[in-house]
Structure formats: structure tokens, C-alpha cells
Design a protein around this motif. Structure first.
Motif, PDB file in Angstrom:
ATOM      1  N   GLY A 128      -1.009   3.832   3.211  1.00 55.91           N
ATOM      2  CA  GLY A 128      -0.491   3.145   4.391  1.00 55.91           C
ATOM      3  C   GLY A 128      -1.074   1.771   4.619  1.00 55.91           C
ATOM      4  O   GLY A 128      -0.949   1.214   5.702  1.00 55.91           O
ATOM      5  N   LYS A 129      -1.742   1.205   3.603  1.00 56.91           N
ATOM      6  CA  LYS A 129      -2.305  -0.142   3.742  1.00 56.91           C
ATOM      7  C   LYS A 129      -1.769  -1.020   2.617  1.00 56.91           C
ATOM      8  O   LYS A 129      -1.447  -0.537   1.530  1.00 56.91           O
ATOM      9  N   PHE A 130      -1.739  -2.334   2.882  1.00 57.04           N
ATOM     10  CA  PHE A 130      -1.335  -3.270   1.845  1.00 57.04           C
ATOM     11  C   PHE A 130      -2.582  -3.673   1.048  1.00 57.04           C
ATOM     12  O   PHE A 130      -3.515  -4.242   1.604  1.00 57.04           O
ATOM     13  N   VAL A 131      -2.583  -3.363  -0.233  1.00 52.81           N
ATOM     14  CA  VAL A 131      -3.767  -3.591  -1.042  1.00 52.81           C
ATOM     15  C   VAL A 131      -3.455  -4.615  -2.145  1.00 52.81           C
ATOM     16  O   VAL A 131      -2.413  -4.525  -2.806  1.00 52.81           O
ATOM     17  N   PHE A 132      -4.374  -5.574  -2.331  1.00 52.56           N
ATOM     18  CA  PHE A 132      -4.189  -6.612  -3.335  1.00 52.56           C
ATOM     19  C   PHE A 132      -4.061  -5.987  -4.722  1.00 52.56           C
ATOM     20  O   PHE A 132      -4.831  -5.120  -5.100  1.00 52.56           O
ATOM     21  N   PHE A 133      -3.067  -6.452  -5.480  1.00 53.85           N
ATOM     22  CA  PHE A 133      -2.891  -5.902  -6.828  1.00 53.85           C
ATOM     23  C   PHE A 133      -3.025  -6.970  -7.907  1.00 53.85           C
ATOM     24  O   PHE A 133      -3.735  -6.782  -8.883  1.00 53.85           O
ATOM     25  N   ILE A 154       0.787 -10.082  -5.540  1.00 54.82           N
ATOM     26  CA  ILE A 154       1.497  -8.807  -5.540  1.00 54.82           C
ATOM     27  C   ILE A 154       0.618  -7.798  -4.805  1.00 54.82           C
ATOM     28  O   ILE A 154      -0.579  -7.684  -5.108  1.00 54.82           O
ATOM     29  N   LEU A 155       1.187  -7.121  -3.821  1.00 52.19           N
ATOM     30  CA  LEU A 155       0.447  -6.105  -3.092  1.00 52.19           C
ATOM     31  C   LEU A 155       1.024  -4.730  -3.402  1.00 52.19           C
ATOM     32  O   LEU A 155       2.205  -4.602  -3.735  1.00 52.19           O
ATOM     33  N   GLN A 156       0.150  -3.726  -3.267  1.00 53.38           N
ATOM     34  CA  GLN A 156       0.619  -2.357  -3.422  1.00 53.38           C
ATOM     35  C   GLN A 156       0.351  -1.615  -2.122  1.00 53.38           C
ATOM     36  O   GLN A 156      -0.615  -1.908  -1.417  1.00 53.38           O
ATOM     37  N   ILE A 157       1.224  -0.669  -1.784  1.00 50.83           N
ATOM     38  CA  ILE A 157       1.012   0.133  -0.578  1.00 50.83           C
ATOM     39  C   ILE A 157       0.204   1.366  -0.959  1.00 50.83           C
ATOM     40  O   ILE A 157       0.674   2.208  -1.723  1.00 50.83           O
ATOM     41  N   VAL A 158      -1.027   1.422  -0.459  1.00 46.82           N
ATOM     42  CA  VAL A 158      -1.919   2.540  -0.794  1.00 46.82           C
ATOM     43  C   VAL A 158      -2.442   3.125   0.509  1.00 46.82           C
ATOM     44  O   VAL A 158      -3.030   2.411   1.319  1.00 46.82           O
TER      45      VAL A 158
END
Lengths: 390, 291
Positions: free
Chosen positions: A380-385, A374-378
């Protein structure tokens, strides 16, 4: 005039005879591999990533002198076909690669709505097709009997799994009990994942309060979104492609919907951020790998790709690269360039360690067993969640 | 009640866009009895002209709109001169096929420059108000008002000015009217310029409301606007406006009260039924065929 005609027909016959000589999948020293990608049409960013990764995978083999099969080095020749974002053109591109270019295997198409028609051609021609990105179960299943296709494989997990992962995430992490879904009813991928999400979400005690549809190419979603707003959901699930999601989120916000939005792996293109601006900030989606939480194998790929093309590889690029990795390993195991032998070797690959995690094909199936993230948009980047295991 | 009001507002916004595009179809049909199937793609080109102008000159909304309208208007005139004029005496089918060809040409030409969907910069400040539970955005209001304004202006031009009189005259009879000193070619060019520039305006406004544009965006909306024009009575300007609002309203209301999967199915069935009872459209008049 007559002589000219005779000469032309002679040439045609000659070329037919010659092309028949090559034997399945290769001339003397080359491995002929086909690629069908969405280079134009509605999701060109997918096709571009796929083509980049494919060319990189082939260049790596050729730069090393070729692929070692049965003690002999073979160069790889890549034939790229554009399916123009059309189902019929996907089938004809696969047909062309099989009959005219005489490839040993086909990689692509990526989107399920193109991979399904192409897979029918591959299956009936008994040629291996590996779709990097297609997640709809139907890609690897026979339309009539629902049995597994023998020649169709994929590098991605399938939608029932992905739908389950997102539904669980909404229930457990976001503590949502009321979910709304808006999806493209004309696309196999979107439709499939929406239904699997609904099944899991309702099966685990949640309620799907709105289950709304549109058709590919629509830009005005205000009627459906107004309806969704009226049902007061805790979360809105948009299993749609990156070119449509920004419009949906922008319109939803304009109508005053403030709850979190969730997405699926079709969000995972850098184009999403370009089109969204800051509107998609802080939302979550499930996908195949996280570039910022990479294994050593993935790290090597990401660095090489970034050095070559100047941007971080998205999931399509990673999965395309893995599709080629699977094919190389199958060719080595087969020990010869033969369509049937490659198919048999691919089905039996014990444990392939790819960029998107380790995978192997379930017994008698073209679907790999692997995990999702699951990634989160932080910013403007896709960050591992989070990780989600099968 | 709030729900119905909200959906009505959505319907007005969609309907005004349909109506603006439908005007282009109906004007060209009125004057040449030809359906300009490239019109949907001219709408798309309008959106792209607006996009390019906004990026290159960083102008506010109104100048960008004007640039796009002028650009698309000139393009429409050029297309008429190059592609349709040589076929004026040819069978109608040839002109329609040519129009489809022009549309495909425009799509693929745009595809060469912009293969990826593009994000359009926000030119209008978007403020949302909540009035009694209904969410209204300034963008919606501006689009609806601008469209209505353009339609009123067009109606005035056609009914009250010399140019408009010439248009109506040419539409009535192309053999006798030139003998009275009306420059037919000029009038046809002006009609194309006005009709296509309205399409361009619709393109710019549409791309402000739905700010992701791609070369294929004009196809479906072009078909729907064409249907609006037919429902209203093709060739009739007020009919095209009414048709646009009817189609927008039906589409939104079907999606609002029935499962949204039925939207196009129910919307188009209703329109078919309407055409059975009024085959010339709501405001259309049957034209007697002279044998």
C-alpha cells in the motif's frame, strides 16, 4: 430610482478605472499570483494537493517577509480558482485571473485536458502560465502551427518521454513482448501517452495486441477487458486517472487477467491505494519523484509538507511547489513585477534545483529537461524502483 | 464461442442495470407523461445510501439494499410532492426543467458531503468460477438474478394487484378515474416510490459491481437508461426491460467486435435507426391525441 442607477453606474466606472491603475501583476507591495486547480470534479485529490502545496509555497515567502525583487521585499497574494474539472471553466478561470485579479502569472491547471484550454487564454493574453502536472505535449505547443507557445511552461516531463520510459521498462525489466492498452479516448493525457507507449513498444520489437478505449465516466470495462484477455498479453498498460484505475484492475482480475499492470504518473495519488485496497499491489508506474528516495531539497519539502498537512506529498504537490519555485526564481531574475519580464527570465533559468529534480527549459520551449522514476506499489505504499534519465 | 459467451454475460449484467433504471423513467412517464430527469441522480443517491448504510451499520447485502431502496423511495416521493406536484397543471416543459434542476441539486448536495470518489465496501463475497473457459463471478449472477427478480415482482404488482390496477387506471385517464374513488395523489406517490426505489436498488448493485462511486456517476447511466426506456416504448414496463437489455447488448457487442472507440457511436446510431422504423419504441403504442 434614476439616481440609484446613476450611482451604481458611477461605482462600476470607478471600479473599472481603479482596477486599471494597478499595472500588470501587482499593486504597490504585493505580487499577485493566480492558481487554477481541480478542486471539485472528477479528480479532486489532484486539486487538493495542488492547493496545499501552493498555499505552503506562498506562506513560506510571506513568513520570511516577502520575496526580494530588486532590493525590495514584496508579499505574495494568491488567488485560487476552481475549474470544477471542466475544460470551459478552466479557460474562464484563467481569463478571470488575468483580467479581473490582474495576476502576474498563473499556476495550473494540472490535468492536460484542462491545462490546454487555459494555456490558450494565457498565451493570447501574454501572461505566463506554468502547469505543474500536465504532461501532454499540446499544452506548450500552438494548436495551429505546432510551434512552442511563448508564455506557457510546465514543471513536469512530457508524455513522449514518459511513454518511452514505460515501454522500455515493460520490454527490459518485465521482458514483455505482448502488451495490451486500455485508455480514455476522451482525455488528451490518456490518449497521448497511450499512443507514445505504442510507438516505442512496437518500435523496439514488441507487439501491442490490444489497443482499447473508453470514455470518461465509464465504469463498466468488461467488454474491453474480455477482449484484452482474449489476446493473451504479457502486460496491461492503463495510462488512466487514479479514480478509474482501481475499477479497471478489479474488473480485469474478476475476468481472470493475471498479468502485471503498468501505469503512468496519473496513478500517483494516495487515493489510488484507498480505492484499490490490495488489488493494485506489486504493480508499477512512472512518475516525477520518489518520496522515499529524496534529494536534500526534496527532503526539506517533504518534511515541511508532512508536518503541515499530515500526509506525504504526492507528485502533484511536489510539482506545484516546483512551479512556484520556478516563478520565484524568474521574478528575482526579472528584477521587477512585469508579465513580459517574468516570461523572459523564466525561459532563461539556467538550472533550477527543485523537489522533482533539476530542470531547465529546452531552448525556445516551455518543456523542462528532467528525469523520471519508476515506482512500485508495495504494502500500500509507493516504493522507489528505478530511475530513468532523459 | 467462449468469447461470445463471456461477452454475452457482460451484456446481461450491464443490461439488467439499465433495465432496472429504465423502469423508473417509464413508470413515471406512464402515469404523469413526464420524464423525470432526476432519476439518474436518484440512482447515484441510492449508491451513496447503500455506501453509508454499509459503513454505518455494517449490515450484509440484503438489509443494505432494502435501506437504500426505502431511503431513495421516500426521497422520490418527497421530490414529487415538493417539486413536481405544484407543476402538474403547468406545461410539460416546466416539469422537465424542474426535474433537471432537482438532478443538479442532488449532485451538488452529494458533492458537499463526498467531494472525493468513494470506495464501496464489498458486501457480497465474490467467487469466480471458470466454466468451460467462461469466467463467471458470483457477483454477476447475483446482480442478474436480483434484477430479474425485482422486474418480475414489479410486473406482478402492476398487472395483478389493486395498486397496479389503480396505477394503470390513473395512467389511462386522470380526469375520470378520481371520480371513481381512486386516490390519484396516493397512486402517484406509490408509483414514484416504487420507480425510484428500483433506481436505488440498481445503485446499490451497480456500486457492488463497480465499487468506486462519485456524485456524477448517475448522469451518463441515467441518459442511457432513458434511451433504453424510449427504445422499449416509454410508458411500457416490459418495453423498458427489453430496451435495457438491448442497449446493454448492443454496447457490449459493438465493443467486442469493433474498435471500442466506435461503441457509443454505433450503439446510438443503431438505436436511432430502430426509432425511425418504430417511433413509439418496440412495445409502445401510439396514443391518439384527443383534440
Amino acid at each position: 430610482m434614476k439616481k440609484g442607477l446613476l450611482f451604481v453606474s458611477f461605482l462600476i466606472i470607478l471600479s473599472l478605472v481603479l482596477s486599471g491603475c494597478g499595472g500588470a501583476g501587482g499593486g504597490a507591495d504585493t505580487i499577485r499570483v493566480g492558481l487554477v486547480a481541480e478542486l471539485t470534479g472528477d479528480i479532486p485529490a489532484v486539486g487538493a494537493s495542488c492547493k496545499n502545496a501552493a498555499e505552503m509555497a506562498v506562506a513560506e515567502i510571506n513568513d520570511a517577509g516577502g520575496l526580494d525583487i530588486g532590493g525590495k521585499k514584496y508579499k505574495v497574494e494568491l488567488f485560487i480558482e476552481d475549474n470544477a474539472g471542466k475544460a470551459d471553466q478552466s479557460a474562464s478561470a484563467a481569463q478571470k485571473l488575468i483580467t479581473q485579479q490582474n495576476v502576474v502569472a498563473i499556476i495550473g491547471p494540472n490535468a492536460s485536458r484542462y491545462a490546454i484550454p487555459a494555456s490558450e487564454i494565457a498565451e493570447s493574453s501574454k501572461v505566463v502560465l506554468i502547469s505543474p502536472w500536465s504532461t501532454n505535449p499540446k499544452t506548450t505547443l500552438d494548436a495551429k502551427t505546432d510551434a512552442s507557445k511563448k508564455y506557457v511552461f510546465r514543471a513536469a516531463f512530457i508524455d513522449p518521454f514518459q511513454g518511452r520510459v514505460i515501454a522500455r521498462f515493460a520490454l527490459d525489466n518485465l521482458k514483455a513482448t505482448r502488451a495490451a492498452v486500455l485508455y480514455d479516448v476522451a482525455s488528451d493525457y490518456n490518449k497521448g501517452i497511450a499512443e507514445f507507449f505504442k510507438a516505442t513498444f512496437e518500435g523496439s520489437g514488441g507487439t501491442v495486441v490490444a489497443f482499447e478505449t473508453y470514455t470518461t465516466g465509464d465504469k463498466d470495462f468488461t467488454a474491453q477487458l474480455t477482449k484484452i484477455k482474449d489476446t493473451n498479453p504479457d502486460v496491461v498498460f492503463l495510462p488512466n486517472y487514479y479514480s478509474e484505475v482501481p475499477l479497471q484492475i478489479q474488473q480485469a482480475k474478476r475476468l481472470g487477467i493475471t498479468v502485471p499492470f503498468l501505469g503512468s504518473d496519473s496513478w500517483g495519488s494516495a487515493e489510488l491505494i484507498t480505492l484499490c485496497g490490495t488489488d493494485c499491489e506489486s504493480y508499477y508506474f512512472s512518475t516525477h519523484y520518489a518520496a522515499d528516495n529524496a534529494t536534500p531539497v526534496a527532503k526539506g519539502f517533504i518534511d515541511a509538507y508532512t508536518a503541515k498537512y499530515g500526509n506525504t506529498p504526492d507528485d502533484v504537490a511536489a510539482l506545484t511547489y516546483d512551479s512556484f519555485g520556478l516563478l520565484w526564481q524568474a521574478l528575482k531574475a526579472a528584477g521587477k513585477i512585469d508579465r513580459q519580464a517574468v516570461r523572459d527570465a523564466l525561459a532563461k533559468i539556467p538550472n533550477f534545483e527543485g523537489v522533482t529534480g533539476t530542470m531547465q527549459f529546452a531552448e525556445g520551449s516551455g518543456d523542462p529537461i528532467k528525469s523520471a522514476v519508476i515506482l512500485q506499489i508495495v504494502n500500500g505504499k509507493f516504493v522507489f524502483f528505478a530511475n530513468a534519465n532523459p | 464461442m467462449i468469447y461470445i459467451l463471456q461477452q454475452s454475460l457482460n451484456a446481461l449484467q450491464l443490461g439488467s442495470i439499465y433495465a432496472l433504471i429504465a423502469l423508473g423513467y417509464t413508470m413515471v412517464y406512464g402515469i404523469l407523461t413526464m420524464i423525470n430527469f432526476a432519476h439518474g441522480d436518484l440512482f447515484m443517491v441510492g449508491a451513496f445510501f447503500g455506501f453509508m448504510a454499509a459503513l454505518a451499520f455494517k449490515l450484509p447485502f440484503i438489509p443494505t439494499l432494502l435501506i437504500s431502496m426505502i431511503g431513495v423511495g421516500l426521497l422520490g416521493v418527497a421530490i414529487e410532492r415538493v417539486a413536481y406536484k405544484p407543476l402538474r397543471q403547468a406545461p410539460r416543459v416546466s416539469a422537465i426543467i424542474t426535474a433537471l434542476g432537482v438532478g443538479i441539486f442532488l449532485e451538488n448536495l452529494t458533492l458537499v458531503f463526498y467531494p472525493y470518489p468513494q470506495s464501496v465496501p464489498q458486501l457480497l463475497q465474490n467467487i469466480t468460477w471458470t466454466i468451460g473457459g467462461v469466467t463467471v463471478s458470483s457477483l454477476q449472477i447475483i446482480i442478474i438474478l436480483m434484477s430479474l427478480g425485482l422486474m418480475v415482482l414489479l410486473d406482478f404488482i402492476v398487472r395483478r394487484t389493486m395498486v397496479g390496477m389503480a396505477m394503470r387506471a390513473v395512467s389511462w385517464d386522470k380526469t375520470i378515474v378520481p371520480l371513481m374513488g381512486v386516490p390519484v395523489n396516493l397512486v402517484i406517490s406509490i408509483t414514484f416510490a416504487i420507480g425510484t426505489s428500483l433506481g436505488g436498488a440498481a445503485g446499490v448493485m451497480y456500486s457492488q459491481a463497480f465499487p468506486v462511486i462519485d456524485p456524477y456517476m448517475g448522469i451518463m447511466i441515467g441518459w442511457k437508461a432513458f434511451i433504453s426506456a424510449v427504445v422499449g416504448g416509454i410508458g411500457n414496463i416490459r418495453g423498458a426491460m427489453i430496451g435495457g437489455f438491448i442497449l446493454g447488448g448492443v454496447e457490449i457487442m459493438v465493443a467486442a467486435f469493433l474498435p471500442s472507440t466506435y461503441r457509443d457511436f454505433v450503439a446510438f446510431t443503431l438505436l436511432l435507426v430502430l426509432l425511425i422504423f418504430r417511433p413509439y419504441g418496440i412495445l409502445g403504442q401510439p396514443r391518439p391525441q384527443k383534440v
